[in-house]
Design a protein around this motif. Structure first.
Motif, PDB file in Angstrom:
ATOM      1  N   ARG A 279      43.630  38.519  32.701  1.00 41.12           N
ATOM      2  CA  ARG A 279      43.943  37.342  31.891  1.00 41.12           C
ATOM      3  C   ARG A 279      44.610  36.217  32.670  1.00 41.12           C
ATOM      4  NH1 ARG A 279      47.368  38.656  27.081  1.00 41.12           N
ATOM      5  NH2 ARG A 279      46.911  40.858  27.072  1.00 41.12           N
ATOM      6  N   ASP A 280      45.333  36.564  33.743  1.00 39.88           N
ATOM      7  CA  ASP A 280      46.032  35.532  34.511  1.00 39.88           C
ATOM      8  C   ASP A 280      45.174  34.928  35.621  1.00 39.88           C
ATOM      9  OD1 ASP A 280      46.048  37.828  36.091  1.00 39.88           O
ATOM     10  OD2 ASP A 280      48.122  37.596  36.750  1.00 39.88           O
ATOM     11  N   VAL A 281      43.879  35.253  35.620  1.00 31.15           N
ATOM     12  CA  VAL A 281      42.944  34.751  36.633  1.00 31.15           C
ATOM     13  C   VAL A 281      41.802  34.005  35.945  1.00 31.15           C
ATOM     14  CG1 VAL A 281      41.332  35.398  38.477  1.00 31.15           C
ATOM     15  CG2 VAL A 281      43.483  36.653  38.211  1.00 31.15           C
ATOM     16  N   THR A 282      41.481  32.831  36.471  1.00 32.22           N
ATOM     17  CA  THR A 282      40.300  32.090  36.029  1.00 32.22           C
ATOM     18  C   THR A 282      39.318  32.116  37.197  1.00 32.22           C
ATOM     19  OG1 THR A 282      41.683  30.650  34.682  1.00 32.22           O
ATOM     20  CG2 THR A 282      39.427  29.897  35.131  1.00 32.22           C
ATOM     21  N   PHE A 283      38.080  32.495  36.901  1.00 33.68           N
ATOM     22  CA  PHE A 283      37.065  32.671  37.932  1.00 33.68           C
ATOM     23  C   PHE A 283      35.936  31.681  37.692  1.00 33.68           C
ATOM     24  CE2 PHE A 283      33.205  34.709  39.581  1.00 33.68           C
ATOM     25  CZ  PHE A 283      33.608  35.011  40.872  1.00 33.68           C
ATOM     26  N   TRP A 284      35.444  31.070  38.790  1.00 31.23           N
ATOM     27  CA  TRP A 284      34.336  30.120  38.715  1.00 31.23           C
ATOM     28  C   TRP A 284      33.224  30.518  39.671  1.00 31.23           C
ATOM     29  CZ3 TRP A 284      39.400  28.326  38.872  1.00 31.23           C
ATOM     30  CH2 TRP A 284      39.821  27.541  37.795  1.00 31.23           C
ATOM     31  N   THR A 285      32.037  30.097  39.337  1.00 34.69           N
ATOM     32  CA  THR A 285      30.885  30.214  40.223  1.00 34.69           C
ATOM     33  C   THR A 285      30.265  28.829  40.380  1.00 34.69           C
ATOM     34  OG1 THR A 285      29.527  30.816  38.302  1.00 34.69           O
ATOM     35  CG2 THR A 285      30.338  32.628  39.674  1.00 34.69           C
ATOM     36  N   VAL A 286      29.548  28.651  41.479  1.00 33.53           N
ATOM     37  CA  VAL A 286      28.874  27.385  41.747  1.00 33.53           C
ATOM     38  C   VAL A 286      27.385  27.684  41.884  1.00 33.53           C
ATOM     39  CG1 VAL A 286      28.739  25.380  43.254  1.00 33.53           C
ATOM     40  CG2 VAL A 286      30.915  26.590  43.004  1.00 33.53           C
ATOM     41  N   TRP A 287      26.566  26.912  41.180  1.00 32.67           N
ATOM     42  CA  TRP A 287      25.129  27.172  41.106  1.00 32.67           C
ATOM     43  C   TRP A 287      24.320  25.927  41.435  1.00 32.67           C
ATOM     44  CZ3 TRP A 287      23.513  32.122  39.888  1.00 32.67           C
ATOM     45  CH2 TRP A 287      24.500  32.978  39.389  1.00 32.67           C
ATOM     46  N   ASP A 288      23.140  26.154  41.968  1.00 32.23           N
ATOM     47  CA  ASP A 288      22.094  25.149  42.097  1.00 32.23           C
ATOM     48  C   ASP A 288      20.920  25.744  41.333  1.00 32.23           C
ATOM     49  OD1 ASP A 288      20.253  23.228  42.737  1.00 32.23           O
ATOM     50  OD2 ASP A 288      20.227  23.653  44.890  1.00 32.23           O
ATOM     51  N   GLY A 289      20.791  25.348  40.071  1.00 35.93           N
ATOM     52  CA  GLY A 289      19.785  25.987  39.212  1.00 35.93           C
ATOM     53  C   GLY A 289      20.134  27.451  39.023  1.00 35.93           C
TER      54      GLY A 289
ATOM     55  N   PRO B  61      54.475  29.946  35.492  1.00 32.56           N
ATOM     56  CA  PRO B  61      54.023  28.737  34.786  1.00 32.56           C
ATOM     57  C   PRO B  61      53.957  27.463  35.629  1.00 32.56           C
ATOM     58  CG  PRO B  61      55.530  29.977  33.412  1.00 32.56           C
ATOM     59  CD  PRO B  61      55.577  30.616  34.776  1.00 32.56           C
ATOM     60  N   SER B  62      54.513  27.487  36.841  1.00 29.60           N
ATOM     61  CA  SER B  62      54.465  26.282  37.670  1.00 29.60           C
ATOM     62  C   SER B  62      53.749  26.481  39.008  1.00 29.60           C
ATOM     63  CB  SER B  62      55.896  25.786  37.942  1.00 29.60           C
ATOM     64  OG  SER B  62      56.605  26.735  38.734  1.00 29.60           O
ATOM     65  N   HIS B  63      53.183  27.668  39.231  1.00 28.37           N
ATOM     66  CA  HIS B  63      52.632  27.983  40.558  1.00 28.37           C
ATOM     67  C   HIS B  63      51.346  28.794  40.421  1.00 28.37           C
ATOM     68  CE1 HIS B  63      53.726  29.680  44.842  1.00 28.37           C
ATOM     69  NE2 HIS B  63      52.643  28.927  44.861  1.00 28.37           N
ATOM     70  N   GLY B  64      50.276  28.303  41.045  1.00 28.47           N
ATOM     71  CA  GLY B  64      49.001  29.010  41.048  1.00 28.47           C
ATOM     72  C   GLY B  64      48.598  29.398  42.457  1.00 28.47           C
ATOM     73  N   GLU B  65      47.734  30.405  42.546  1.00 25.20           N
ATOM     74  CA  GLU B  65      47.236  30.878  43.838  1.00 25.20           C
ATOM     75  C   GLU B  65      45.714  30.871  43.845  1.00 25.20           C
ATOM     76  OE1 GLU B  65      47.424  34.747  46.825  1.00 25.20           O
ATOM     77  OE2 GLU B  65      48.290  34.917  44.831  1.00 25.20           O
ATOM     78  N   ILE B  66      45.135  30.346  44.901  1.00 25.00           N
ATOM     79  CA  ILE B  66      43.686  30.364  45.087  1.00 25.00           C
ATOM     80  C   ILE B  66      43.284  31.742  45.603  1.00 25.00           C
ATOM     81  CG2 ILE B  66      41.768  29.397  46.413  1.00 25.00           C
ATOM     82  CD1 ILE B  66      43.424  26.770  46.515  1.00 25.00           C
TER      83      ILE B  66
END
Length: 151
Positions: A44-54, A68-73
């Motif tokens: 729940r504390d992680v947001t995940f993204w993907t990048v697509w070309d089609g 609440p004030s600090h995120g990690e890549i």
């Protein structure tokens, strides 16, 4: 190029993450890798993204809330066939934008050392990240570097 939230269940994403995990383990001594496995990327504390070309997966990455004030890549990876096409920069822009929208004061990351990680160091430096002391539960070693950026 389209950045999409989610996608952890897609076979191409799983394959790219497995390539990422193997690459980190091959480029770093045992016990010095700090990547999130698939279950932790789905937390729940992680947001995940993907990048697509089609229908072609170009890359992936995540943002973990440390407080609440600090995120990690986490888990930034560009598919080999998509290198030098701006995938990582587009994904990093989305992560920074999301962190700012959440009101984070700081965005940080931990990465490896050596030739395999030089492109990552350069990418983050171009986007305002500077080397810093370890954060969270990390311990400094000869095999990791820490970078951070105020938002």
């Amino acid at each position: 190029m389209e950045v999409r939230e989610g996608g952890l269940e897609h076979p191409a994403v799983i394959a790219l993450l497995e390539e990422h995990f193997a690459g980190m383990l091959a480029a770093s001594p045992p016990g010095t890798c700090h990547f999130l496995d698939l279950a932790k990327l789905a937390a729940r504390d992680v947001t995940f993204w993907t990048v697509w070309d089609g229908k072609t997966l170009l890359g992936c990455g995540a943002l973990k809330e440390l407080d609440p004030s600090h995120g990690e890549i986490k888990s930034m990876r560009t598919a080999s066939a998509a290198l030098r096409r701006g995938v990582a920069a587009a994904l990093l822009a989305r992560i920074v934008e999301t962190a700012q929208a959440r009101g984070y004061d700081r965005l940080s990351l931990e990465t490896g050392t050596g030739t395999a990680f030089e492109a990552a160091h350069a990418l983050y430096a171009r986007h305002g990240f500077e080397y810093c002391a370890p954060f969270g539960d990390y311990q400094a070693t000869d095999f990791n570097r820490f970078m951070s950026r105020a938002l």
